[in-house]
Design an enzyme around this catalytic site. Structure first.
Site, PDB file in Angstrom:
ATOM      1  CG  HIS A 111      -0.323  -0.221   2.513  1.00 43.38           C
ATOM      2  ND1 HIS A 111      -0.022  -1.482   2.977  1.00 43.38           N
ATOM      3  CD2 HIS A 111       0.090   0.635   3.470  1.00 43.38           C
ATOM      4  CE1 HIS A 111       0.537  -1.390   4.164  1.00 43.38           C
ATOM      5  NE2 HIS A 111       0.635  -0.111   4.491  1.00 43.38           N
TER       6      HIS A 111
HETATM    7  P1  AMP Z   1       1.557   0.524   7.470  1.00 45.34           P
HETATM    8  O1  AMP Z   1       2.204   0.825   8.775  1.00 45.34           O
HETATM    9  O2  AMP Z   1       2.299   1.147   6.319  1.00 45.34           O
HETATM   10  O3  AMP Z   1       1.293  -0.939   7.273  1.00 45.34           O
HETATM   11  O4  AMP Z   1       0.168   1.284   7.481  1.00 45.34           O
HETATM   12  C1  AMP Z   1      -1.070   0.649   7.567  1.00 45.34           C
HETATM   13  C2  AMP Z   1      -2.143   1.711   7.467  1.00 45.34           C
HETATM   14  O5  AMP Z   1      -3.388   1.061   7.380  1.00 45.34           O
HETATM   15  C3  AMP Z   1      -2.210   2.634   8.670  1.00 45.34           C
HETATM   16  O6  AMP Z   1      -2.183   3.988   8.204  1.00 45.34           O
HETATM   17  C4  AMP Z   1      -3.544   2.297   9.342  1.00 45.34           C
HETATM   18  O7  AMP Z   1      -4.189   3.440   9.888  1.00 45.34           O
HETATM   19  C5  AMP Z   1      -4.338   1.729   8.202  1.00 45.34           C
HETATM   20  N1  AMP Z   1      -5.322   0.711   8.570  1.00 45.34           N
HETATM   21  C6  AMP Z   1      -5.213  -0.229   9.539  1.00 45.34           C
HETATM   22  N2  AMP Z   1      -6.280  -1.069   9.488  1.00 45.34           N
HETATM   23  C7  AMP Z   1      -7.045  -0.649   8.447  1.00 45.34           C
HETATM   24  C8  AMP Z   1      -8.252  -1.117   7.875  1.00 45.34           C
HETATM   25  N3  AMP Z   1      -8.877  -2.197   8.363  1.00 45.34           N
HETATM   26  N4  AMP Z   1      -8.776  -0.444   6.832  1.00 45.34           N
HETATM   27  C9  AMP Z   1      -8.152   0.647   6.323  1.00 45.34           C
HETATM   28  N5  AMP Z   1      -7.004   1.134   6.819  1.00 45.34           N
HETATM   29  C10 AMP Z   1      -6.453   0.498   7.869  1.00 45.34           C
END
Ligand code: AMP
Ligand code: ZN
Length: 195
Positions: A111
């Site tokens: 992502h």
């Molecule tokens: P990372 O640390 O790069 O893996 O970031 C993961 C991102 O996903 C963070 O900004 C979280 O706030 C976001 N996140 C966590 N769970 C969900 C979810 N179920 N749906 C959408 N975003 C999420």
């Protein structure tokens, strides 16, 4: 060494099992409440816990676990993800954005973060949150694409280096101010927001 969630691992540990929190993004890609746009290759969703006024995630439809598993054949995809993110950011001309990846992500499925640099959000609570977007732990999309082009893969940051960035001192990302603590930082960054 103590693991905090921002750098638990998405490459060398076994894939998370169905229902595991680390797979939440894959579920959210199908959530109409979070969906922003999609095309044949990617889905854009709103981050469920936004760390700024605008915080989007661009995810490929292909099941790629993270930047730590991307290879040469994904170069065009990463370029496309950046272009989708850039176009989205351009829809908010009153805000600056940064586009990039956490060096060691928490959540599975590659992502790209597309996040406005106001960082004005109640979900941004901790020093680790702050440092994960404002230190070199956050790698710009261009930097990741350059490394992929040069080396054919992305080298994993060591736990020691992650810790040094994530637990390092608080600094303002826009000026030389050194806030005393998170409440002080959160007050200070409001002064940089142009409306
Ligand atoms: P990372 O640390 O790069 O893996 O970031 C993961 C991102 O996903 C963070 O900004 C979280 O706030 C976001 N996140 C966590 N769970 C969900 C979810 N179920 N749906 C959408 N975003 C999420
Ligand atoms: Zn400042």
């Amino acid at each position: 060494m103590k693991k905090h969630r921002l750098h638990s691992n998405t490459s060398s540990e076994p894939p998370a099992k169905k229902g595991h929190w680390a797979l939440g993004l894959v579920d959210s890609m199908k959530d109409p409440e979070l969906l922003v746009e999609d095309d044949d290759k990617v889905v854009v969703i709103k981050d469920k816990f936004p760390k700024a006024e605008f915080h989007y995630l661009v995810l490929p439809k292909e099941d790629i676990p993270s930047i730590l598993t991307v290879r040469k054949e994904h170069e065009d995809l990463l370029k496309h993800m950046e272009s989708v993110g850039t176009n989205l950011a351009a829809k908010h001309p009153h805000r600056e954005f940064q586009l990039g990846y956490h060096s060691v992500p928490n959540m599975q499925r590659l992502h790209l973060h597309v996040i406005s640099t106001d960082f004005n959000s109640t979900c941004l609570k901790t020093k680790v949150h702050w440092n994960s977007y404002t230190s070199p732990f956050f790698r710009s999309s261009q930097d990741i694409r350059r490394e992929l082009n040069e080396n054919g893969k992305i080298k994993k940051m060591s736990c020691e280096e992650c810790d040094a960035y994530l637990k390092g001192p608080l600094k303002c990302h826009k000026c030389s101010t050194i806030p005393k603590n998170m409440p002080d930082l959160k007050r200070h960054i409001l002064s940089h927001i142009k409306n």
